[in-house]
Design an enzyme around this catalytic site. Structure first.
Site, mmCIF file in Angstrom:
data_model
loop_
_atom_site.group_PDB
_atom_site.id
_atom_site.type_symbol
_atom_site.label_atom_id
_atom_site.label_comp_id
_atom_site.label_asym_id
_atom_site.label_seq_id
_atom_site.Cartn_x
_atom_site.Cartn_y
_atom_site.Cartn_z
ATOM 1 C CE LYS A 1 -29.708 -47.604 24.259
ATOM 2 N NZ LYS A 1 -29.381 -46.332 23.577
ATOM 3 C CE LYS B 1 -30.962 -44.475 30.532
ATOM 4 N NZ LYS B 1 -32.158 -44.242 31.263
ATOM 5 C CG ASP B 2 -29.969 -39.391 24.374
ATOM 6 O OD1 ASP B 2 -30.084 -39.597 25.591
ATOM 7 O OD2 ASP B 2 -30.257 -38.312 23.839
ATOM 8 C CE LYS B 3 -29.684 -45.004 15.373
ATOM 9 N NZ LYS B 3 -30.402 -45.089 14.091
#
Length: 707
Positions: free
Chosen positions: A309, A338-340
């Protein structure tokens, strides 16, 4: 992620571990500057595991890359019926002399939305399963059926059938049933022994006498989706008698599955229209059973995949996938969030969805910043924390010394800083992304309101706008001014999944304490608990900073450590938590990297020194003295846990590069051109961290700068 949010949950005021010279820079200038790859329990990067994994349904990845192209493998029936029985049109069927058909169990499966047109270009899923001659015959059969159903609505012609052949494997048959019904909703599939039979759906013909072909097809696809809590709405209908006929037909044919009701609905022009809405009846014991006798229960199906993503939150990606697949967000499991603002790779498991079904939505989700590959069947879901850690590949741009007159070069400063952190580690704070980017309200404040069971305040905090003038903040301002959930829902962008879920519930239940409670319960458990964990994380950060400022790197009496044991699997963590004694302090029996601090909850032990006193003062400050850390209404259970104060990066590598202003790395053969342009230094750095550790926090310790 340039700039720092200075508020109660920011890490800018928290203590550092070492006092080496730092430097400044910018991270997350773009998602590609911050790449996160999950490390599975076997110690393998999930991006690499695709090389050695085979698809359960007969596909093999051609190569490992981000575009994820696959080599398709056709499935051929054990005994082809093409030579024996070609498709028949209605006239041929009437004159045939075949023996009476045997009893058949009708198979239904999840459908996806497809265009009204049909033909080879709309059967990509079938083309991956069928050999070309059989595919062409099935397509011709479908075209013939659609033509007959459309032109002879009143025909009493008995249904004809088309045989795909014999398929002994149950999973293989299930994939065929799903693929055909997803492509041709006006057809039914059935199993006779191991033979797959296709025939017209006469309910479709009858329904087309009442509604349009498009509505009939979409309604049948809705029925097959069996998406819990979903509804289907027909086009506006001003005729009461006609609506009555539709109600009667659906009740007669599908009454055991769905119920219908007429509603008054306002269109975009403000006019009131009456529509019929169908929804699935509440499940009973009989409805929970699969209709296919030869297919495993859908609840036992688990499919794993690697999710890539970009610039998406994990929960946002899951919500999008659940919508595409017609399942609940809670049907997905993953090892960590997880991080954006990053490109991330992680393993996700979804239940009640077959590998083939997952493959069918791949092209649609790519438009939303996601890619799936390494799709395979597994036996169970994932648990949070079920990973070894993550690898981070980061670019820190626009490097500068923190003091403009520093005599040391940036290369020397970076060398000393990285070596220091390799040796001594870093304070294991929760990163700023844990708390959100809001300046006025952050996730931990909402979590505190939920812990105090102040549901109305939690809702208002969720809808507190920031200063920026954008659609999201305009919608939030409107809600706080009017408390009109219905209009706010229309204003709120589709990407704000949590806010839209809450608004739908508020529109239904009102903005009362009970209505707000129902609204919070309407969002998935993982989202609800996220806010509570954010508050607990903020407390832990402050406790770790207080511990280091009070006692430094010395392990003192009252500290908590986790004792090593040979029988870790059968010994609970609570039994392994040990309070350091005065004798152990004097003998220096433990080192700082062994010390843990508790995350607040109902089942933790607090330190027996000044840090323990600080915890109790903090609980009083936040009004949580009487908090049980359990909320049965919202199904929130917060037992607490323990987290090590220190962590160490593994396999840390870095390189300082020269870049032009446009971000292109300079080359040796363009020195003259580069000399005429200004250049900047950037840091390429790669390292691995244990699960639940934050790369931004490790960088903060290296740089002595709040990234």
């Amino acid at each position: 992620m340039e700039g720092v949010v200075h508020d109660s949950s920011s890490i800018h005021s928290l203590a550092y571990l070492d006092d080496h010279v730092g430097f400044c820079g910018t991270i997350k200038s773009s998602p590609s500057d911050f790449v996160v790859t999950e490390i599975d329990m076997s110690g393998q990067l999930v991006r690499e595991s695709v090389i050695n994994s085979f698809f359960k349904f007969g596909e093999l990845p051609e190569k490992q890359n981000s575009s994820c192209q696959y080599k398709k493998q056709k499935i051929v029936p054990q005994e082809s019926y093409l030579e024996k029985r070609h498709f028949l049109n209605f006239r041929e069927f009437v004159n045939r002399t075949d023996p009476p058909e045997q009893d058949m169990a009708v198979d239904t499966n999840t459908m996806e939305e497809v265009d009204d047109e049909y033909g080879p270009e709309k059967t990509d899923n079938l083309s991956s399963l069928l050999e070309e001659p059989l595919l062409e015959s099935l397509t011709a059969f479908a075209c013939s059926i659609k033509s007959e159903l459309s032109s002879e609505m009143q025909s009493a012609t008995p249904p004809l059938e088309f045989s795909l052949g014999s398929f002994p494997d149950k999973d293989q048959r299930a994939r065929f049933h799903s693929a055909i019904q997803q492509t041709y909703p006006f057809l039914l599939t059935a199993t006779r022994s191991t033979e797959i039979i296709v025939k017209p759906n006469l309910d479709y013909r009858e329904l087309c006498q009442l509604v349009s072909e498009e509505e009939a097809e979409n309604f049948l696809k809705y029925l097959d989706s069996k998406q819990v809590n979903s509804t289907f709405t027909f086009k506006p209908d001003l005729s009461k008698e006609h609506r009555k006929a539709v109600h009667h037909f659906i009740s007669k044919k599908f009454g055991k599955l769905v119920e219908t009701k007429s509603f008054s609905k306002e269109d975009h022009q403000g006019q009131q229209n009456t529509v019929i809405t169908a929804r699935f009846r509440e499940k009973s014991g009989s409805l929970k059973k699969r209709r296919r006798a030869d297919c495993q229960d859908v609840s036992d199906i688990y499919t794993a995949f690697t999710l890539r993503k970009e610039n998406l939150e994990t929960l946002e990606a899951i919500s999008c996938l659940s919508s595409e697949l017609g399942v609940l967000p809670s049907d997905f499991s993953y090892a960590g969030v997880k991080d954006k603002k990053a490109i991330t790779y992680q393993t996700v498991v979804v239940k009640k969805v077959t590998p083939m079904r997952l493959k069918e939505v791949e092209s649609r989700i790519q438009k939303k910043g996601m890619t799936m590959y390494n799709i395979r069947s597994v036996q169970q879901h994932l648990r949070l924390g079920q990973l070894k850690g993550n690898q981070f590949d980061i670019i820190v741009r626009d490097l500068k010394t923190q003091h403009g007159d520093s005599e040391a070069t940036i290369e020397k400063i970076i060398f000393q800083a990285t070596e220091n952190v390799k040796k001594n580690g870093f304070v294991n704070y929760y990163g700023p992304q844990r708390f959100g980017r809001g300046k006025h309200v952050q996730s931990n404040q909402i979590g505190l309101a939920l812990l105090k069971e102040d549901m109305v305040k939690a809702v208002k905090l969720l809808f507190t706008p920031e200063e920026e003038d954008n659609p999201v903040n305009r919608a939030k301002r409107y809600f706080l001014q009017t408390e009109d959930a219905k209009i706010t829902l229309a204003l709120m962008p589709e990407c704000k999944v949590r806010e839209r879920m809450v608004l739908r519930a508020l529109n239904r239940y009102s903005i009362s304490p009970e209505g707000c409670t129902r609204a919070w319960f309407s969002i998935p458990h993982s989202m609800r608990i996220f806010y509570v964990h954010a508050h607990c994380s903020k407390v832990w950060n402050e406790a770790a900073s207080y511990r280091l400022k009070t006692y430094g790197s010395q392990v003192v009496e009252g500290d908590l450590v986790i004792r090593e044991t040979d029988d870790v699997e059968t010994t609970s963590l609570t039994d392994r938590v040990h309070v350091v004694t005065a004798l152990e302090e004097a003998s220096k029996a433990y080192a700082l990297h062994q010390v843990v601090l508790p995350m607040i909850g109902h089942s933790v032990t607090y330190p027996g020194n000044k840090v323990g006193e600080w915890y109790h003062e903090m609980l009083g400050r936040d009004g949580l003295q009487a908090c049980t850390f359990r909320n049965s209404v919202l199904q929130l259970n917060v037992p607490g846990c323990y987290r090590h104060i220190l962590k160490y990066p593994r396999n840390l590598l870095y390189e300082v590069i020269e870049e032009l202003d446009d971000g292109v790395e300079s080359k040796e053969d363009t020195k003259e051109w580069n000399a005429a342009l200004s250049s900047k230094q950037s840091l390429k750095i790669s390292f691995e961290l244990d699960s639940s550790c934050y790369a931004t926090v490790c960088l903060r310790e290296i740089m002595k700068y709040d990234c």
